[in-house]
Scaffold this motif. Structure first.
Motif, short mmCIF file in Angstrom:
data_model
loop_
_atom_site.label_atom_id
_atom_site.label_comp_id
_atom_site.label_asym_id
_atom_site.label_seq_id
_atom_site.Cartn_x
_atom_site.Cartn_y
_atom_site.Cartn_z
N LEU A 9 -16.31 -47.94 9.51
CA LEU A 9 -17.04 -48.24 10.75
C LEU A 9 -16.58 -47.32 11.87
N GLY A 10 -16.70 -46.00 11.64
CA GLY A 10 -16.25 -45.02 12.62
C GLY A 10 -17.38 -44.52 13.50
N ALA A 11 -17.23 -43.27 13.96
CA ALA A 11 -18.21 -42.67 14.87
C ALA A 11 -19.62 -42.74 14.28
N MET A 12 -19.75 -42.57 12.98
CA MET A 12 -21.06 -42.64 12.32
C MET A 12 -21.35 -44.06 11.84
N ARG A 33 -8.09 -50.72 10.18
CA ARG A 33 -7.01 -50.69 11.18
C ARG A 33 -7.52 -51.17 12.53
N ASN A 34 -8.69 -50.61 12.92
CA ASN A 34 -9.22 -50.87 14.25
C ASN A 34 -10.18 -52.06 14.20
N LEU A 66 -16.74 -42.74 4.76
CA LEU A 66 -15.31 -42.61 5.04
C LEU A 66 -15.00 -41.16 5.41
N PRO A 67 -13.79 -40.88 5.92
CA PRO A 67 -13.53 -39.51 6.38
C PRO A 67 -13.60 -38.45 5.27
N SER A 96 -19.17 -37.24 3.72
CA SER A 96 -19.26 -35.82 3.39
C SER A 96 -18.01 -35.48 2.58
N LYS A 233 -15.28 -34.85 14.66
CA LYS A 233 -13.92 -34.33 14.82
C LYS A 233 -13.72 -33.00 14.11
N LYS A 239 -12.37 -29.95 6.99
CA LYS A 239 -12.49 -30.48 5.62
C LYS A 239 -13.78 -30.02 4.95
#
Ligand code: NDP
Length: 284
Positions: A9-12, A33-34, A66-67, A96, A233, A239
């Motif tokens: 559940l990040g920026a995207m 975590r957040n 995920l990242p 990605s 980021k 990456k």
């Protein structure tokens, strides 16, 4: 109503998950975590599960964004997730990541009867918010059709690009160009500033000439302002270029390899800032 478990559940992921709720899906989430995105989504009607294994157990469809490969492996291939998979479930994998990691996940899931789509996205956080992303979908064409309404809740364009791994591959190719176009746009701006060419002129004239690019059109204003808030980021772009260079094999992409070194250098200081911070290499 289909129950979707959303992992990442990040920026995207956060804005994409909001669009699924808006479109009437039951959304299962859990905290990594957040806590903030989980609280925000609960206010909109999402259901909080106590763990990722409960999330998978309570969902018909799992979406992950995920990242990197590392998290794809540690989450999707963890015992607690694998234990909850049953053959009716579907995984829509939107990270990605690398084609190799996608194929590895798919082989293991396929062995358990779980159907998988390789479905990375493009369009940035603005596209995620507006629901106008582009999906690059690899996998069984019938499964793409079946999952289309879900993807259409988050995206405007859905391209079927091939089998599992092809989604991650075309995304890496896109990122190869995007990473180069970003630094190229910063160099163009650096030269325009030195030669006292106004940004509006640069945008309008080059934007309608053969030097035009998506980066020049969309990122030049934040470069002018030296505003490097993510967004996307720099570590994630690094990456992506690494995936392209690795997939091509040693020294096969000389320009991308050089640009990768530049991203690595800037990542030491600015890895968690927007990837446009690569502009610091050339802007004064
Ligand atoms: P972020 O870093 O903003 O978000 C990553 C999310 O994954 C966070 O919510 C993080 O949780 C969560 N996470 C990390 N590890 C775990 C884990 N082990 N278990 C559960 N959740 C975990 O990244 P983005 O959303 O920007 O990017 C996600 C993917 O999408 C990347 O592959 C990126 O390359 C790609 N992408 C990004 C775009 C962009 O513009 N940002 C555009 C197109 C694709 P926590 O915060 O709690 O650590």
């Amino acid at each position: 109503r289909q129950r979707i478990g959303f992992i990442g559940l990040g920026a995207m992921g956060l804005p994409m998950a909001k669009n699924l709720i808006k479109n009437g899906y039951i959304l299962n989430v859990s905290t990594y975590r957040n806590r903030t995105p989980v609280d925000e989504l609960k206010e909109l009607g999402a259901v909080e599960q106590n763990s990722v294994s409960e999330l998978v157990s309570e969902s018909d469809i799992v979406i992950s964004i995920l990242p990197t490969d590392r998290e794809m492996e540690s989450v999707l291939l963890s015992g607690e997730v694998l234990d909850q998979l049953t053959s009716e479930k579907i995984l829509i994998e939107m990270t990605s990541g690398s084609p190799a990691m996608m194929k590895k996940v798919n082989e293991i899931y396929k062995g358990m009867g779980v159907r998988v789509l390789d479905a990375p996205v493009s369009g940035g956080t603005a596209g995620a918010e507006k629901g106008t992303l582009t999906v690059m979908a690899g996998g069984d064409a019938k499964l793409v059709e079946e999952c289309k309404p879900i993807m259409e809740a988050m995206a405007e364009k859905i391209y079927v690009v091939g089998q599992i791994g092809a989604g991650k591959a075309i995304k890496a190719i896109n990122q190869l160009l995007a990473s180069i176009h970003m630094i190229a746009s910063a160099e163009a701006l650096a030269l325009a500033e030195k030669l006292e060419i106004e940004t509006d002129i640069l945008k309008k004239v080059v934007g309608n000439s053969s030097g035009a690019s998506w980066m020049l059109e969309n990122k030049i204003d934040s470069l002018v302002e030296r505003n490097f808030n993510p967004g996307f980021k720099l570590n994630l772009m690094k990456k992506d270029v690494q995936i392209a260079v690795d997939e091509a094999g040693n020294d096969k992409l000389p320009l991308a390899s050089y640009v990768l070194d530049l991203y690595k250098e800037v990542a030491n200081q600015d890895g968690e800032r927007d990837f446009s911070a690569i502009g610091k290499k050339v802007l004064v």
